[in-house]
Enzyme design. Structure first.
Site, short mmCIF file in Angstrom:
data_model
loop_
_atom_site.label_atom_id
_atom_site.label_comp_id
_atom_site.label_asym_id
_atom_site.label_seq_id
_atom_site.Cartn_x
_atom_site.Cartn_y
_atom_site.Cartn_z
N GLU A 84 -11.29 -11.51 23.19
CA GLU A 84 -11.10 -11.86 21.91
C GLU A 84 -11.14 -13.51 21.71
O GLU A 84 -10.87 -13.97 20.76
CB GLU A 84 -9.67 -11.45 21.51
N CYS A 118 -5.99 -7.75 21.91
CA CYS A 118 -5.67 -7.54 23.50
C CYS A 118 -6.30 -6.32 23.96
O CYS A 118 -6.23 -6.01 25.21
CB CYS A 118 -4.27 -7.62 24.01
N HIS A 250 1.07 -3.61 28.19
CA HIS A 250 0.76 -4.94 27.59
C HIS A 250 1.99 -5.94 27.35
O HIS A 250 2.87 -5.51 26.74
CB HIS A 250 -0.11 -4.88 26.25
P1 HMG Z 1 10.86 -16.77 17.36
O1 HMG Z 1 10.98 -15.84 16.14
O2 HMG Z 1 10.98 -18.24 17.27
O3 HMG Z 1 12.21 -16.30 18.39
O4 HMG Z 1 9.53 -16.15 18.18
P2 HMG Z 1 13.41 -15.60 18.26
O5 HMG Z 1 14.35 -16.41 17.36
O6 HMG Z 1 12.98 -13.99 17.72
O7 HMG Z 1 13.79 -15.55 19.42
C1 HMG Z 1 13.22 -14.96 20.55
C2 HMG Z 1 14.27 -14.16 21.38
O8 HMG Z 1 15.04 -15.38 22.19
C3 HMG Z 1 15.50 -13.65 20.76
O9 HMG Z 1 15.69 -12.62 21.48
C4 HMG Z 1 16.67 -14.44 20.56
O10 HMG Z 1 17.79 -13.79 20.46
C5 HMG Z 1 16.58 -15.15 21.98
P3 HMG Z 1 16.19 -11.06 20.72
O11 HMG Z 1 17.20 -11.30 19.97
O12 HMG Z 1 14.90 -10.69 19.71
O13 HMG Z 1 16.24 -10.09 21.93
N1 HMG Z 1 16.93 -16.58 21.99
C6 HMG Z 1 17.80 -16.96 23.16
N2 HMG Z 1 18.11 -16.52 24.05
C7 HMG Z 1 18.92 -17.05 25.02
N3 HMG Z 1 19.19 -18.38 24.92
C8 HMG Z 1 19.04 -19.04 23.86
C9 HMG Z 1 18.09 -18.08 22.77
N4 HMG Z 1 17.50 -18.50 21.61
C10 HMG Z 1 16.83 -17.63 21.19
N5 HMG Z 1 19.22 -20.22 23.67
C11 HMG Z 1 8.07 -14.62 18.62
C12 HMG Z 1 9.31 -15.13 18.96
C13 HMG Z 1 7.60 -13.41 19.64
C14 HMG Z 1 7.91 -14.08 17.25
C15 HMG Z 1 6.72 -15.74 18.76
O14 HMG Z 1 6.93 -16.20 19.80
C16 HMG Z 1 5.56 -15.22 18.33
O15 HMG Z 1 5.14 -14.99 17.05
N6 HMG Z 1 4.80 -15.03 19.37
C17 HMG Z 1 3.32 -14.30 19.12
C18 HMG Z 1 3.43 -13.05 18.71
C19 HMG Z 1 3.71 -11.93 19.68
O16 HMG Z 1 3.83 -12.33 20.93
N7 HMG Z 1 3.78 -10.86 19.57
C20 HMG Z 1 4.37 -9.32 20.48
C21 HMG Z 1 3.80 -8.12 19.83
S1 HMG Z 1 1.93 -8.21 19.18
C22 HMG Z 1 0.83 -8.17 20.79
O17 HMG Z 1 1.29 -7.94 21.78
C23 HMG Z 1 -0.43 -8.62 20.62
C24 HMG Z 1 -0.66 -10.08 21.16
O18 HMG Z 1 -0.63 -10.02 22.32
C25 HMG Z 1 -2.09 -10.48 20.36
C26 HMG Z 1 -3.22 -9.58 20.79
O19 HMG Z 1 -3.32 -8.43 20.93
O20 HMG Z 1 -4.51 -9.98 21.08
C27 HMG Z 1 0.37 -11.10 20.67
#
Ligand code: HMG
Length: 460
Positions: A84, A118, A250
């Site tokens: 991609e 992906c 993935h």
């Molecule tokens: P965010 O929204 O800023 O993070 O970004 P958050 O506030 O949801 O925190 C993440 C986790 O850290 C949470 O865990 C928090 O609680 C925890 P959860 O409650 O969900 O289990 N947390 C902490 N833990 C310990 N100590 C701390 C602390 N602070 C917070 N101090 C997000 C996260 C994944 C949304 C962002 O990184 C993002 O947008 N990433 C890109 C998208 C992505 O990876 N999506 C995954 C599914 S889609 C996919 O797999 C396709 C992809 O590969 C693309 C393709 O296909 O080409 C992405």
């Protein structure tokens, strides 16, 4: 008659020679301590300077596979690329790779590029298998290549980047065989992650929606896989996660995979008969009326199944997350880096004769679940795995770079994306031996590549 035991005859992985530490990145980004490491489950993130692009990653990984396994260019009859990371809207990465076959005179190689986030790598792999099982097959190998540079703009998604490439040689009588009749696919229109700005490497991403799309695609694929499994093996006493000895996903970030294993157990729970449920899942009666659609962000369901079935994750999935936590999201190669991690993280005798489940997801969205059977021939399997003995030493030989430097290098990529003419400034000496790198882009956007010196016999 279909050819027998079609599958992966050889696999090669490539990851960047430089990384940034996720604890240091948390501090640099002003994120709370533990957010990237515990919250997302990431340790290090590999990245590429402007010296590498998707073409160079593919040139390197294909060359290394052919060299390491002494495959002659004439032996390849199909070459598929899943990516991609687009550097040209018309000319395929596959066509760039044809430079590696020029000296041999072999231009009779089918296949071009496939793109859907992906998922492109899995599509490339399926196309390769399908070719070998078709009337078009001429007896030669297929090569499925996946490569990406996963970069995000500054902000919440940046720590979920990464980069890498995987090449898989597909043929008959393979040590890793694709199990026939057990592919379950789910495809749907969604704007969870996409790249509408063609001048930028960065995606537009709706983080929360992307997680919901990933988990719902997992639900659908897993339930369909279970149905197909029951049809293929009508005498199976049990249909569910017990059928897999290992389960690969993935991996955009490792924590989501931990949640995904729990989600798969939750599916088994919901599909269980009432009598069996009471025996197999004691203490979980309060979830009897739960539904899949209402529980994507249900903390009680998530935490309960993650905690109570942590042993399932430990037994079937944890070992496959080595490269994902050490390198990050490679995009198309991600799930196949899980396969390599599993292979290098287990003694071969632990995997002989086992079934490996694979869940591949690409935003937008396309997803499949399928299974691989490991050969029962332990000698053949040992030889296959021995070829991966470079992976752990190479992982440990990487250079750690400060977040400030990483951030500057990202800015260089950002500013010069599609610049022409352009001479990259990234360090060549920082690259691993035997790595192809971008030498220059001329005023007509034509890219030329050179290769760093190799160590022994041209193989790192
Ligand atoms: P965010 O929204 O800023 O993070 O970004 P958050 O506030 O949801 O925190 C993440 C986790 O850290 C949470 O865990 C928090 O609680 C925890 P959860 O409650 O969900 O289990 N947390 C902490 N833990 C310990 N100590 C701390 C602390 N602070 C917070 N101090 C997000 C996260 C994944 C949304 C962002 O990184 C993002 O947008 N990433 C890109 C998208 C992505 O990876 N999506 C995954 C599914 S889609 C996919 O797999 C396709 C992809 O590969 C693309 C393709 O296909 O080409 C992405």
């Amino acid at each position: 008659m279909w050819p027998e035991n079609v599958g992966i005859r050889a696999i090669e992985v490539l990851f960047p020679s430089q990384y940034v530490d996720q604890t240091e990145l948390e501090q640099f980004d002003g994120a709370s301590a533990g957010k990237y490491t515990i919250g997302l489950g990431q340790t290090k993130m590999g990245f590429c300077s402007d010296r590498e692009d998707v073409n160079s990653l593919c040139l390197t990984v294909v060359t290394r596979l052919l060299e390491r396994h002494q495959i002659k260019p004439q032996e390849i009859g199909r070459l598929e690329v899943g990516t991609e990371t687009i550097v040209d809207k018309s000319k395929s990465v596959k066509s760039v790779l044809m430079q590696l076959f020029a000296d041999s005179g072999n231009t009779d190689i089918e296949g071009i590029d496939t793109t859907n986030a992906c998922y492109g790598g899995t599509a490339a792999l399926f196309n390769s298998i399908n070719w070998i099982e078709s009337s078009s097959w001429d007896g030669r190998y297929a090569l499925a290549v996946c490569a990406d540079i996963a970069v995000y703009a500054k902000g919440a998604a940046r720590p979920t980047g990464g980069a890498g490439a995987i090449a898989m040689l597909v043929g008959t009588n393979a040590p890793l065989v694709f199990e026939r009749g057990l592919r379950a696919t789910h495809m749907e229109h969604a704007y969870d992650f996409y790249k509408p700005d063609l001048s930028s490497e960065y995606p537009v991403v709706d983080g929360k929606l992307s997680i919901q799309c990933y988990l719902s695609a997992l639900d659908t694929c897993y339930q369909l896989y279970r149905k197909k499994f029951a049809k293929k093996y009508p005498n199976a006493t049990e249909v569910g996660l017990d059928n897999f000895d290992a389960l690969l996903f993935h991996t955009p970030f490792c924590k989501l995979v931990q949640k995904s294993v729990a989600r798969a157990v939750f599916n088994d729970f919901l599909l269980c008969s009432a009598e069996k449920r009471a025996l197999k899942y004691p203490g979980l009666e309060r979830f009897n009326d739960a539904t899949l659609a209402s529980t994507y962000f249900d903390r009680d369901v998530e935490k309960t199944f993650m905690t109570q079935f942590a042993h399932v994750f430990e037994a079937k999935t944890r070992k496959s997350l080595l490269l994902a936590t050490e390198v990050g999201n490679m995009y198309t190669p991600s799930v196949y880096s899980g396969l390599v991690s599993l292979l290098v993280n287990n003694a071969p005798e632990q995997l002989v004769g086992k079934r490996i489940g694979v869940f591949s997801y690409g935003s937008g969205l396309a997803a499949s679940m399928y299974s691989i059977l490991v050969t029962k021939d332990d000698k053949v399997f040992q030889q296959f795995v021995a070829k991966l003995d470079y992976v752990l030493p190479l992982l440990n030989a990487r250079e750690k770079v400060a977040p400030e430097v990483f951030s500057q290098l990202m800015e260089v990529r950002e500013k010069n994306n599609h610049a022409a003419p352009y001479t990259p400034s990234g360090s060549v000496s920082a690259l691993f031996p035997g790595t192809y790198y971008l030498k220059e882009v001329d005023d007509k956007h034509r890219r030329t590549y050179e290769r760093t010196l190799t160590i022994t016999n041209g193989v790192h």
